[in-house]
Design a protein around this motif. Sequence first.
Motif, mmCIF file in Angstrom:
data_model
loop_
_atom_site.group_PDB
_atom_site.id
_atom_site.type_symbol
_atom_site.label_atom_id
_atom_site.label_comp_id
_atom_site.label_asym_id
_atom_site.label_seq_id
_atom_site.Cartn_x
_atom_site.Cartn_y
_atom_site.Cartn_z
ATOM 1 N N LYS A 6 0.846 -1.185 0.000
ATOM 2 C CA LYS A 6 0.000 0.000 0.000
ATOM 3 C C LYS A 6 0.885 1.240 0.000
ATOM 4 N N PRO A 7 0.396 2.330 -0.559
ATOM 5 C CA PRO A 7 1.161 3.569 -0.545
ATOM 6 C C PRO A 7 1.574 3.997 0.869
ATOM 7 N N ALA A 8 0.713 3.759 1.866
ATOM 8 C CA ALA A 8 1.055 4.146 3.241
ATOM 9 C C ALA A 8 2.280 3.376 3.729
ATOM 10 N N ALA A 11 5.327 4.811 1.945
ATOM 11 C CA ALA A 11 5.672 6.120 2.513
ATOM 12 C C ALA A 11 6.405 5.942 3.836
ATOM 13 N N LEU A 18 2.644 10.480 3.937
ATOM 14 C CA LEU A 18 1.877 10.085 2.752
ATOM 15 C C LEU A 18 1.062 11.245 2.189
ATOM 16 N N GLY A 19 0.416 12.010 3.050
ATOM 17 C CA GLY A 19 -0.430 13.111 2.583
ATOM 18 C C GLY A 19 0.312 14.197 1.828
ATOM 19 N N ALA A 21 2.832 13.504 -0.278
ATOM 20 C CA ALA A 21 3.356 12.921 -1.523
ATOM 21 C C ALA A 21 2.423 13.251 -2.686
ATOM 22 N N GLU A 23 -0.169 12.856 -5.727
ATOM 23 C CA GLU A 23 -1.378 12.025 -5.794
ATOM 24 C C GLU A 23 -1.097 10.655 -6.410
ATOM 25 N N GLU A 24 -0.304 10.611 -7.457
ATOM 26 C CA GLU A 24 -0.019 9.329 -8.112
ATOM 27 C C GLU A 24 0.613 8.345 -7.119
ATOM 28 N N PHE A 25 1.509 8.822 -6.268
ATOM 29 C CA PHE A 25 2.137 7.963 -5.267
ATOM 30 C C PHE A 25 1.110 7.525 -4.232
ATOM 31 N N ARG A 26 0.242 8.450 -3.812
ATOM 32 C CA ARG A 26 -0.745 8.164 -2.761
ATOM 33 C C ARG A 26 -1.806 7.168 -3.189
ATOM 34 N N THR A 27 -2.035 7.035 -4.484
ATOM 35 C CA THR A 27 -3.173 6.237 -4.953
ATOM 36 C C THR A 27 -2.778 4.965 -5.691
#
Length: 119
Positions: A6-8, A11, A18-19, A21, A23-27
């Motif tokens: 998961k992105p979390a 991160a 995470l917040g 980073a 959007e592409e990385f977060r999703t």
Amino acid sequence: MSQTMKPATAASKLGILLGAAPEEFRTTPITRAELDALREDPPQWLVDLRRNGPFPRDVVAAKLGVSKSGLARARMTEPLDADQVGALLADPPEWLVRERETHREVVTEQERLREQRDR
């Protein structure tokens, strides 16, 4: 098929919030190979986040020389950026002085116990 995380999780492994980073990385789930590539040749956004923040709690705690519990006791719940961390270090409030001393005592005791156990 490569294992993804998961992105979390990615991160956390990169030591970034995470917040903050892109959007592409977060999703998007991250493969281990992609994580390794980010570590070996970080893009500018990652370099900037690591340098300037905002930082996750564990990174803030390490930069301030306190535990995450110490941050919680001080009610420091929001992510801090490099300027905010620098301001706290330049003119440490009483809670920070106290928590740094407590953290040093805990680390010293843990080292003493580890040495005693390893004998």
